[in-house]
Scaffold this motif. Structure first.
Motif, PDB file in Angstrom:
ATOM      1  N   LEU A 148      51.814  51.993 -34.659  1.00 40.45           N
ATOM      2  CA  LEU A 148      51.609  52.175 -33.216  1.00 40.45           C
ATOM      3  C   LEU A 148      50.658  51.175 -32.585  1.00 40.45           C
ATOM      4  CD1 LEU A 148      51.113  56.059 -33.215  1.00 40.45           C
ATOM      5  CD2 LEU A 148      53.252  54.785 -32.998  1.00 40.45           C
ATOM      6  N   GLY A 149      50.223  50.174 -33.358  1.00 39.86           N
ATOM      7  CA  GLY A 149      49.229  49.242 -32.815  1.00 39.86           C
ATOM      8  C   GLY A 149      47.859  49.610 -33.344  1.00 39.86           C
ATOM      9  N   ARG A 150      46.993  48.600 -33.501  1.00 42.25           N
ATOM     10  CA  ARG A 150      45.680  48.819 -34.094  1.00 42.25           C
ATOM     11  C   ARG A 150      44.916  49.920 -33.362  1.00 42.25           C
ATOM     12  NH1 ARG A 150      43.773  45.284 -37.836  1.00 42.25           N
ATOM     13  NH2 ARG A 150      42.573  47.156 -38.331  1.00 42.25           N
ATOM     14  N   GLY A 151      44.231  50.740 -34.141  1.00 40.46           N
ATOM     15  CA  GLY A 151      43.495  51.856 -33.543  1.00 40.46           C
ATOM     16  C   GLY A 151      44.390  53.030 -33.202  1.00 40.46           C
ATOM     17  N   GLY A 152      45.644  52.979 -33.675  1.00 38.72           N
ATOM     18  CA  GLY A 152      46.640  53.967 -33.259  1.00 38.72           C
ATOM     19  C   GLY A 152      46.457  55.386 -33.772  1.00 38.72           C
ATOM     20  N   SER A 153      45.510  55.593 -34.687  1.00 41.30           N
ATOM     21  CA  SER A 153      45.330  56.961 -35.198  1.00 41.30           C
ATOM     22  C   SER A 153      44.817  57.917 -34.127  1.00 41.30           C
ATOM     23  CB  SER A 153      44.370  56.977 -36.381  1.00 41.30           C
ATOM     24  OG  SER A 153      44.937  56.257 -37.442  1.00 41.30           O
ATOM     25  N   ASP A 154      43.998  57.406 -33.216  1.00 42.71           N
ATOM     26  CA  ASP A 154      43.548  58.244 -32.095  1.00 42.71           C
ATOM     27  C   ASP A 154      44.757  58.725 -31.297  1.00 42.71           C
ATOM     28  OD1 ASP A 154      40.854  58.027 -32.605  1.00 42.71           O
ATOM     29  OD2 ASP A 154      40.486  56.484 -31.094  1.00 42.71           O
ATOM     30  N   THR A 155      45.701  57.815 -31.115  1.00 39.81           N
ATOM     31  CA  THR A 155      46.917  58.161 -30.369  1.00 39.81           C
ATOM     32  C   THR A 155      47.686  59.253 -31.098  1.00 39.81           C
ATOM     33  OG1 THR A 155      47.042  55.884 -29.607  1.00 39.81           O
ATOM     34  CG2 THR A 155      49.025  57.230 -29.347  1.00 39.81           C
ATOM     35  N   THR A 156      47.853  59.081 -32.417  1.00 39.63           N
ATOM     36  CA  THR A 156      48.542  60.108 -33.195  1.00 39.63           C
ATOM     37  C   THR A 156      47.847  61.454 -33.039  1.00 39.63           C
ATOM     38  OG1 THR A 156      49.126  58.442 -34.849  1.00 39.63           O
ATOM     39  CG2 THR A 156      49.358  60.747 -35.517  1.00 39.63           C
ATOM     40  N   ALA A 157      46.516  61.442 -33.138  1.00 37.60           N
ATOM     41  CA  ALA A 157      45.765  62.702 -33.097  1.00 37.60           C
ATOM     42  C   ALA A 157      45.957  63.417 -31.762  1.00 37.60           C
ATOM     43  CB  ALA A 157      44.280  62.436 -33.349  1.00 37.60           C
ATOM     44  N   VAL A 158      45.791  62.701 -30.679  1.00 40.68           N
ATOM     45  CA  VAL A 158      45.897  63.365 -29.384  1.00 40.68           C
ATOM     46  C   VAL A 158      47.355  63.757 -29.104  1.00 40.68           C
ATOM     47  CG1 VAL A 158      45.227  63.303 -26.950  1.00 40.68           C
ATOM     48  CG2 VAL A 158      43.887  62.063 -28.605  1.00 40.68           C
TER      49      VAL A 158
END
Ligand code: ASP
Ligand code: MG
Length: 593
Positions: A148-158
């Motif tokens: 999902l692009g760098r830093g994408g884990s925040d996106t997954t979480a929300v």
């Protein structure tokens, strides 16, 4: 039963010990009676290491293979976290993005989520498992792994929190929460208990960045409270909840921020007629530079000054773009100034309280700080100052608004625009697809205000303070404040107040500035304020372009402009208010959320 999503970033799962600590936190949450979904990033700097490896074997690694590679970082962590939970006697199952059913488009390395299945996660949760979800990844229609692009884990979480209807999304990171300002700049900075989504959006993009703005936008759109907390805390110390509510209703200011590297460009002597603003913005838009603090002063002799700030690093590109417009518009002079900083105060409370601006300007004046420009939104006041004054100014406002002290009262005051109804899962997925896009929440027309302008203000500290102290002494609620560049070192300050206070405000201001060497005080008893409010406005220069194009086409001249992260306000002739509103609604019909 309540459901909590906990996200652990790379630093929070960097070592076996930290993984075990994350496992403990998940088990504790489950023992407290919650269903728990954990979203994890790759351990430490593992993603960077994988990128380096790819670059070592190939000068241009294929994006599909890059995703195949990078996704393994998260696969390692989820397995280890699940094992650590087993070791502690808990039940847990790890899932890759594909196993969860996170479907994305095929734009490898920057894929967008298109669909999320909740069945498998929900079945595991109902069976007492902690679900460990790999962040940052999904699969496309052909089953290819995507990221999902760098830093994408925040996106997954929300995103998971949104589709599962979670009660809270906890983001574990290496700071204690969100602070009233950057603790490295101001030692007295205090961790806030709560901050509203809108305040955080204004603060985040101001550089107080604990979290990526994109996840806050998510949280706001999908009504998910985000709890930022320190994974290093063994005591489960609460962090800061970014939700619909601000910390206190009584306080005008919740936080402040400093953006250090600003430069200002001024177009002096721009023809004051419909369409010029659009020409300027179209040129900047084409150069893909994000502009901030856009100010247009009230024009004189058919000419107006337009100024805006950009990050210093964007200055060359911006100058090139505006140079062309200036050539096209006869008699326009381009001026630029470097070594500037922006200091902002943010607070939901200031929308309904008098006497915020004057306190800010007074404390700056008392510390000898000269204000070079002012812009406001309903919940923010920003001033431009010399970079040498930046830190001093930040400390002064932090002290003035007593941000180091916890608020006396907790509030039930919440931000109306955040009280949205929980959307249906289908809705959420549909909106997820547009996540990076712009959403305009609201276009409004305010026909309640009039304008006062103090012309030709000498470039010296203390004048703004005296003007707004005089206004505050009369308890007049000031809405919009605009101070632009002023071509020859003399600027104008304009502000709006309710129409029935215009005469009064003009009179007290006239008395206040009588001996300060300013020009005449002018006023317009009735103006219309048109505002476009939404998410991603500042980073989408296109908003300005569209807005000014629509107004130009409708033959409407813009008298004053100011902007914030979330809002563009323009003042037009009150007789043109309705036509302006209609033009803007048509222009933004496709993105009006
Ligand atoms: N591991 C990925 C990255 O470093 C995703 C993330 O950490 O959010 O960008
Ligand atoms: Mg990360």
């Amino acid at each position: 039963m309540s459901l909590i999503v906990q996200k652990f970033g790379g630093t929070s799962v960097a070592t076996p010990e930290k993984i075990t600590e994350a496992a403990r936190k998940a088990i504790r949450a489950q023992q407290q009676g919650h269903q728990v979904v954990l979203v994890v990033s790759a351990m430490g700097k593992n993603t960077d290491t994988l990128v380096d490896l790819a670059n070592a074997v190939s000068t241009s690694p294929a994006a599909r293979e890059m995703d195949m590679l990078l996704s393994t970082g998260e696969q390692v962590s989820v397995a280890l976290v699940a094992m650590a939970i087993h070791e502690l006697g808990g039940k847990a199952t790890s899932l890759t993005g594909g196993q969860i059913g996170i479907k994305t488009d095929s734009s490898h390395t920057k894929a967008r989520i298109q669909n999320i299945s909740t069945e498998r996660m929900q079945a595991l949760l109902d069976d007492g498992h902690i679900v460990i979800a790999a962040g940052f990844q999904g699969t496309d229609e052909q089953g290819n792994i995507t990221t999902l692009g760098r830093g994408g884990s925040d996106t997954t979480a929300v995103a998971l929190a949104a589709v599962l209807g979670a009660d809270e999304c906890q983001i574990y990171t290496d700071v204690d929460g969100v602070f009233t300002t950057d603790p490295r700049q101001v030692a007295e900075a205090r961790k806030m208990e709560r901050v509203s989504h809108n305040e955080m959006l204004e603060l985040a993009s101001l550089g107080a960045g604990v979290m990526h703005s994109r996840s806050i936008e998510f949280g706001k759109k999908f009504n998910v409270p985000i709890h930022v907390r320190n994974s290093g805390s063994f005591t489960d110390e609460p962090g800061t909840v970014i939700g619909p509510e601000s910390e206190s209703a009584d306080r005008p200011v919740s936080g402040c921020a400093l953006t250090k590297n600003e430069a200002r460009i001024t177009l002096a002597g721009v023809p004051d007629q419909p369409g010029t603003m659009h020409q300027v913005f179209a040129a900047i838009g084409a150069s893909h530079v994000a502009v901030d603090m856009v100010v247009q002063d009230v024009g004189a002799d058919g000419r107006a000054d337009i100024s805006f700030t950009v990050l210093e690093s964007d200055l060359p590109a911006t100058l090139k773009a505006v140079g062309k417009v200036a050539d096209a518009l006869n008699g326009v002079e381009v001026q630029c100034e470097e070594n500037l900083s922006k200091v902002s105060v943010v607070g939901l409370g200031m929308a309904t309280q008098t006497g915020v601006a004057d306190r800010m300007f007074r404390c700056l004046a008392d510390d000898g700080v000269n204000i070079k420009a002012i812009t406001t939104s309903q919940i923010k006041i920003s001033v431009l100052v010399d970079r040498a004054d930046g830190q001093k100014a930040l400390r002064a406002v932090h002290r003035e608004f007593e941000l180091d002290k916890p608020p006396a009262s907790r509030s039930d005051y919440s931000d109306e625009s955040s009280q949205i109804e929980q959307p249906s899962p289908a809705d959420i997925v549909a909106r997820l697809q547009r996540m990076e896009d712009l959403t305009i929440e609201n276009i409004s027309l305010d026909q309640s205000q009039g304008r006062v302008t103090v012309t030709d203000i000498p470039d010296a500290p203390g004048i703004a303070a005296q003007i707004f102290e005089a206004v505050a002494a009369e308890n007049l609620l000031v809405d919009m404040i605009v101070q632009g560049a002023g071509a020859d070192g003399v600027a104008d300050i304009s502000f709006t107040v309710p129409r029935d206070s215009v005469a009064k405000a003009a009179k007290v201001v006239e008395e206040a500035v009588a001996n300060l060497g300013c020009g005449p005080v002018e006023n317009d008893p009735a103006v219309a304020i048109l505002s476009v409010f939404g998410i991603g406005i500042r980073t989408h220069v296109g908003v300005g372009v569209r807005m000014f194009a629509a107004l130009a086409e409708a033959g409407i001249n813009v008298d004053l402009i100011n902007t914030s992260e979330m809002r563009v306000n323009v003042v037009v002739d009150s007789a043109k208010g309705d036509a302006g509103l209609a033009a803007l609604k048509t222009a933004f019909a496709d993105v009006l959320g």
